[in-house]
Design a protein around this motif. Structure first.
Motif, PDB file in Angstrom:
ATOM      1  N   LYS A 571       0.804  -0.914   0.227  1.00 17.22           N
ATOM      2  CA  LYS A 571      -0.167  -0.098  -0.207  1.00 17.22           C
ATOM      3  C   LYS A 571       0.960   1.055   0.189  1.00 17.22           C
ATOM      4  O   LYS A 571       2.045   1.411   0.823  1.00 17.22           O
ATOM      5  N   GLN A 581     -16.354  -0.629  13.786  1.00 18.40           N
ATOM      6  CA  GLN A 581     -16.149  -1.443  13.120  1.00 18.40           C
ATOM      7  C   GLN A 581     -17.110  -3.034  13.006  1.00 18.40           C
ATOM      8  O   GLN A 581     -18.456  -1.896  13.426  1.00 18.40           O
ATOM      9  N   ASP A 972      -8.056  -4.845  13.678  1.00 21.35           N
ATOM     10  CA  ASP A 972      -9.085  -3.565  12.957  1.00 21.35           C
ATOM     11  C   ASP A 972      -9.908  -4.454  11.485  1.00 21.35           C
ATOM     12  O   ASP A 972      -8.737  -5.037  10.830  1.00 21.35           O
ATOM     13  N   ASP A 973     -10.666  -4.122  10.597  1.00 22.50           N
ATOM     14  CA  ASP A 973     -11.572  -4.166   9.476  1.00 22.50           C
ATOM     15  C   ASP A 973     -10.283  -4.128   9.151  1.00 22.50           C
ATOM     16  O   ASP A 973     -10.543  -4.042   7.438  1.00 22.50           O
ATOM     17  N   ARG A 974     -10.281  -2.953   8.525  1.00 24.75           N
ATOM     18  CA  ARG A 974      -8.926  -2.254   7.875  1.00 24.75           C
ATOM     19  C   ARG A 974      -7.621  -2.626   7.830  1.00 24.75           C
ATOM     20  O   ARG A 974      -6.760  -1.855   7.236  1.00 24.75           O
ATOM     21  N   ARG A 975      -6.918  -3.267   8.904  1.00 24.64           N
ATOM     22  CA  ARG A 975      -5.495  -3.215   8.640  1.00 24.64           C
ATOM     23  C   ARG A 975      -4.631  -3.999   8.054  1.00 24.64           C
ATOM     24  O   ARG A 975      -3.658  -3.099   7.817  1.00 24.64           O
ATOM     25  N   ASP A 977      -4.288  -1.562   5.365  1.00 21.95           N
ATOM     26  CA  ASP A 977      -4.375   0.054   4.867  1.00 21.95           C
ATOM     27  C   ASP A 977      -3.908   0.348   6.101  1.00 21.95           C
ATOM     28  O   ASP A 977      -3.559   1.944   6.032  1.00 21.95           O
TER      29      ASP A 977
END
Length: 983
Positions: A571, A581, A972-975, A977
């Motif tokens: 990224k 979350q 975290d669901d966006r881990r 990123d």
């Protein structure tokens, strides 16, 4: 021609018997078959019962053409059905059959009892089998009909009696020599045979009774084989005997299976156990068939010599390979017994030949000339002795000095590398280089905190990344759900920390005795909580670790985790922590009533007070690891091959590897938590459990212990004693807390073995000190010598009576350097045990059932001693960090690993011990002596200085801060990123 055909099968049978015996003994310690005496015996007798009639069907008719003992028509075909349906059905009810059946079944039961308490057995007692057979034959003095030179050996009563007496005397001396040689070469684990009138104390008697039963069995089989009432009936009779024995033992096994533990043991066999049972049962069956055949041509004593010599020779070969025999034969008494061991075997063969009960030969003069037996045996000894010199590792007394030198260099390099970043930019760059991904959000806040407390470690946190890598292979939502599951089941003994908007709360439903742990953990997090994202954490309140994931699943998690981290590394833009979350953290359990206390989790199973090794350790190991290949069941004998990967010249050289249980199957019986944990409720599922310590093969996430952060054990006012003023003594006080003692399991616990070894060492150390004291103190006056002896005696008495505060005057530094005291004892009553084992422990360690237990001393007493031993309890020992700070020399024997493993280095900051403890006294002998004293002082001071720099409360917070930043990104669901980027 007939003699030749008759003797060749006998010679072949003797070779097969010797080879099968050697083969079985070469597998004795590593085969799972011998751990299961009933399974092994049933299968062996079943095979033997079928093999003997089959042997009669296909072999006896050929032998009967030449053997005068056969009553069958050599031209008649013999079928298996004819043999089984022989008139022996009536004979099977005879007293002889009942006697032999009793011998077979009883010796199996006694063998089972011996295996269960093998650590109380005497090695080498099988060497007395020829002696017992000679005595039995003397008592009976029946005529034997030996087919030698075409005539029967009749009229042997008077001559045979005299020959047997000479034979019995030599056999007795040979048995003593063999037993003594095995005793001198014995390498034990320190397993304890309890004091007092315990059943374990009768194991040597059970061994002798087993030998007596073997003597009766062999003698009667010889009588049947050498009798004149039909060889075909004899083979069928013996086949029926073994089949009946298998049936009787099967009945006993089924009857014992009504107990749940026995049922699981009897029914659920691993493929390894099945394979070993088949292989070894077939090997023993071959030996039985060849032995039965041989007993038709040779005296039982000759057959017994062949059996015992083969087994002892294999044992000696083991000891040659590991270097023990050269130490035995370097001692004059060991050399004497060794020479007699070989020479005596030759004399026994010579006497057997002279007494007309030696193996036949084609020449009629014996396999070798009778006057050359002794010379042959002596040459054999010289050859084996030369083999010992050639194969044994060099050096009788290696020291850890080379390992210490290497450890210093490696430690210095690690410390320099761990703190090389001097700016945030350098730290971010080094993080990416080491771990392949960007640091977590708020990494700058962590760096600011770490540098503000002068943390010497900025860059190296490999422990955290190794712990968390498998969780990268699990979805964040699943991790959150599993955390909630842990906290909504109080029966799992978990404590919860809830972080929300920078505030910390402790979850309800925590046992009052464990509440302090969460209070201390909350205090640890307070200084940096505002920089942490919202999360819930489940902390293990039990001592034992909880998560054991099978290897195939763990590898799958790891592979998925590497892929997820690779996506993160690619990224270009990174996001900070967020609040949303999906699904969010569940909080319903916070308001639940007390009914949830009774709810049980289906994911965790109770495994307290039972062995966990093969259910919870073995599945985590590779298929080619020793744990998967063999089982070292003998808890008495040290498995040198098991410890070899992490040992060099008898000392631990790879501390990390020493905790890996996959190459150490013998430890299944040598550590309390593996053999009989007090509280064990593990899971095979990857739950996010935070534990203070864990076994190498478990997957709990390590965090700094509240015990250490809360300073439960500390040095009062930081008052330490200089090294040259400390007593040169080995000191330990503690409780038998490393497992729950039941069914004698405590006899191989780590702490119990250590205290028992120390009790034995106290006597030898004191004797050695007193022996060396007098010539080295000739310049002293009588009063000075008396004072020195009094000091020595006082020190020894304090060791044996730990309830009294050591009050002896402090010896001078010069005297302390030459005198080592061993001051070790349990304290208080034994309470993690059932009634029988509590009483046995009390008698064993305190002397009598009515003796008052020693009371704990002031913990500050430790700092007066140079050599402090730290051992696992139910988990890690919380006293190790204070030991490091004390300026004394810590010795650490442990399987449990903690958060600071990577930053505290073996042989640089402490002395590592293998948990078998075979290296303890060699290490103490070196480090307490003049040659190793500089190394001991250097390690003690390096450990103290480093602990004061890197193991402070602030360092624990630095570690915890970084750990929770990493964990916050994981859940975290966006881990993929999330990360920190320099502005």
């Amino acid at each position: 021609m007939a003699a030749s055909w008759r003797q060749k099968p006998a010679l072949i049978a003797s070779c097969i018997l010797g080879l099968s015996t050697a083969f079985v003994w070469s597998r004795y310690y590593k085969s799972a078959a011998f751990e299961r005496p009933f399974h092994f015996s049933i299968l062996t007798f079943l095979f033997s019962g079928l093999a003997l009639p089959a042997y009669a069907k296909y072999i006896i008719h050929a032998e009967s053409r030449y053997a005068p003992l056969s009553d069958g028509n050599p031209s008649t075909k013999i079928s298996l059905a004819d043999i089984i349906k022989s008139p022996l059905r009536l004979r099977s009810l005879s007293p002889s059959f009942a006697l032999l059946l009793f011998c077979v079944v009883a010796r199996t039961v006694l063998y089972w009892r011996t295996i269960r308490t093998i650590h109380c057995s005497w090695d080498g007692l099988q060497a007395f089998l020829p002696f017992l057979l000679a005595i039995y034959d003397l008592l009976e003095l029946r005529p034997l009909h030996l087919p030698r030179n075409g005539h029967d050996a009749q009229g042997r009563t008077q001559g045979a009696s005299s020959a047997l007496k000479r034979y019995a005397v030599v056999a007795l001396l040979w048995g003593l020599a063999a037993t003594d040689t095995l005793l001198l070469s014995e390498r034990t684990t320190g397993a304890i045979c309890p004091a007092g009138p315990q059943i374990e104390r009768f194991v040597p008697l059970a061994q002798l009774v087993t030998l007596a039963l073997d003597a009766v069995l062999i003698s009667h089989v010889a009588k049947l084989r050498q009798g004149g009432d039909g060889q075909l009936r004899t083979w069928s009779f013996l086949g029926t005997l073994f089949l009946t024995s298998a049936a009787a033992l099967t009945f006993l096994a089924v009857w014992s299976s009504f107990d749940r533990a026995n049922f699981q043991w009897n029914v659920f066999l691993s493929w390894l156990a099945v394979g070993d049972l088949i292989i070894d049962s077939l090997a023993v069956t071959i030996g039985i068939v060849s032995g039965v055949h041989l007993l038709g041509y040779a005296h039982p004593t000759s057959v017994s010599v062949l059996l015992t010599v083969s087994s002892i020779f294999v044992y000696i070969q083991w000891r040659i390979i590991d270097g023990t025999m050269i130490k035995v034969w370097s001692n004059w008494w060991g050399l004497v017994t060794g020479v007699w061991l070989f020479l005596g075997a030759g004399i026994l063969l010579h006497l057997g030949r002279a007494a007309n009960f030696q193996l036949p030969s084609s020449s009629g003069d014996g396999i070798v000339s009778r006057n050359r037996y002794g010379l042959f045996a002596l040459v054999a000894f010289l050859l084996v002795f030369c083999q010992t010199l050639f194969m044994s590792p060099g050096g009788f007394r290696p020291t850890p000095a080379p390992i210490i030198a290497d450890a210093r260099r490696e430690s210095d390099a690690w410390i320099a590398s761990a703190g090389k970043s001097k700016s945030l930019e350098e730290a971010v760059s080094e993080y990416r280089r080491r771990y392949g991904v960007p640091p977590p959000p708020n990494f700058d806040k962590w760096y600011e905190f770490a540098t503000s407390v002068e943390s010497p470690i900025i860059d190296t946190f490999d422990q955290i990344h190794a712990d968390l890598l498998p969780f990268w292979g699990t979805l964040p939502s699943v991790l959150r759900q599993r955390t909630t599951h842990l906290l909504e089941h109080p029966s799992l003994s978990m404590g919860g920390i809830i972080i929300e908007d920078g505030e910390i709360d402790i979850s309800p439903h925590i046992h009052g005795t464990h509440r302090w742990m969460m209070d201390v953990t909350k205090d640890m997090l307070e200084p940096f909580a505002r920089w942490l994202p919202d999360m819930q954490l489940a902390f293990n309140l039990d001592d034992e670790c909880r998560v054991s994931v099978p290897l195939d699943r763990m590898e799958a998690y790891t592979q998925e985790g590497l892929k997820a981290r690779a996506r993160l590394a690619s990224k270009q833009s990174l996001l900070p922590f967020g609040d949303a979350q999906d699904p969010p953290w569940v909080k319903d359990y916070l308001d639940a009533d007390e009914s949830i206390w009774s709810e049980q989790s289906p994911w965790f199973v109770a495994r307290s007070k039972r062995q966990i090794f093969y259910e919870w350790i073995s599945p985590t190991c590779p298929a080619d690891s020793p744990v998967k290949k063999y089982r070292w069941w003998n808890r008495k004998a040290e498995c040198l091959g098991c410890s070899a990967p992490h040992m060099t010249h008898g000392f631990v050289s790879n501390w990390t590897l020493s905790g890996d249980l996959c190459h150490q199957p013998d430890l299944a019986y040598l550590h309390g938590v593996l053999l009989s944990p007090s509280a064990m409720a593990p899971s095979h599922t990857l739950f996010p459990v935070f534990s203070q310590s864990r076994l190498y093969n478990f997957a709990d996430v390590l965090y700094p212990s509240p015990w250490n952060f809360g300073e439960k054990v500390e040095i009062e006012n930081n008052r330490t004693i200089p090294w040259d003023q400390k007593l040169n003594s080995v000191y330990w006080r503690g409780a038998s807390s490393d497992g729950f003692a039941i069914h004698g399991s405590w006899q191989t616990f780590l702490r119990a073995r250590f205290v028992h070894m120390a009790a034995q060492a106290k006597l030898s150390v004191r004797a050695k000190s007193l022996f060396n004291l007098i010539p080295s103190r000739r310049d002293l006056g009588i009063s000075s010598l008396r004072s020195a002896l009094t000091s020595s005696s006082s020190s020894s008495s304090s060791s044996s009576s730990p309830s009294s505060q050591p009050s002896q005057p402090r010896p001078s530094a010069a005297f302390a350097d030459n005198h080592l005291a061993v001051n070790v004892s349990f304290v208080g009553n034994f309470n993690r045990c059932d009634d029988r084992d509590c009483a046995a422990e009390h008698v064993t360690f305190y002397g009598s059932p009515t003796a008052d237990p020693p009371q704990p001393l002031d913990f500050q007493e430790h700092w007066r001693h140079r050599h402090l031993v730290d051992l696992d309890g139910a988990a890690f020992s919380g006293r190790f960090l204070p030991f490091l700070r004390s300026g004394s020399l810590p010795y650490r024997g442990a399987l449990f690993r903690t958060w600071w493993e990577e930053r505290v280095h073996a042989w640089r900051h402490f002395v590592p011990l293998d948990v078998r403890l075979g290296d303890l006294w060699p290490a103490v002998d070196y480090l307490a002596g003049p040659a190793g004293l500089p190394d001991a002082d250097a390690i003690a001071q390096a450990g103290r200085d480093w602990a004061l720099r890197s193991l402070r409360k602030e360092d624990m917070q630095v570690y915890m801060f970084r750990l929770l930043l990493e964990w916050g990104r994981l859940v975290d669901d966006r881990r993929e990123d999330l990360g920190f980027a320099l502005p």
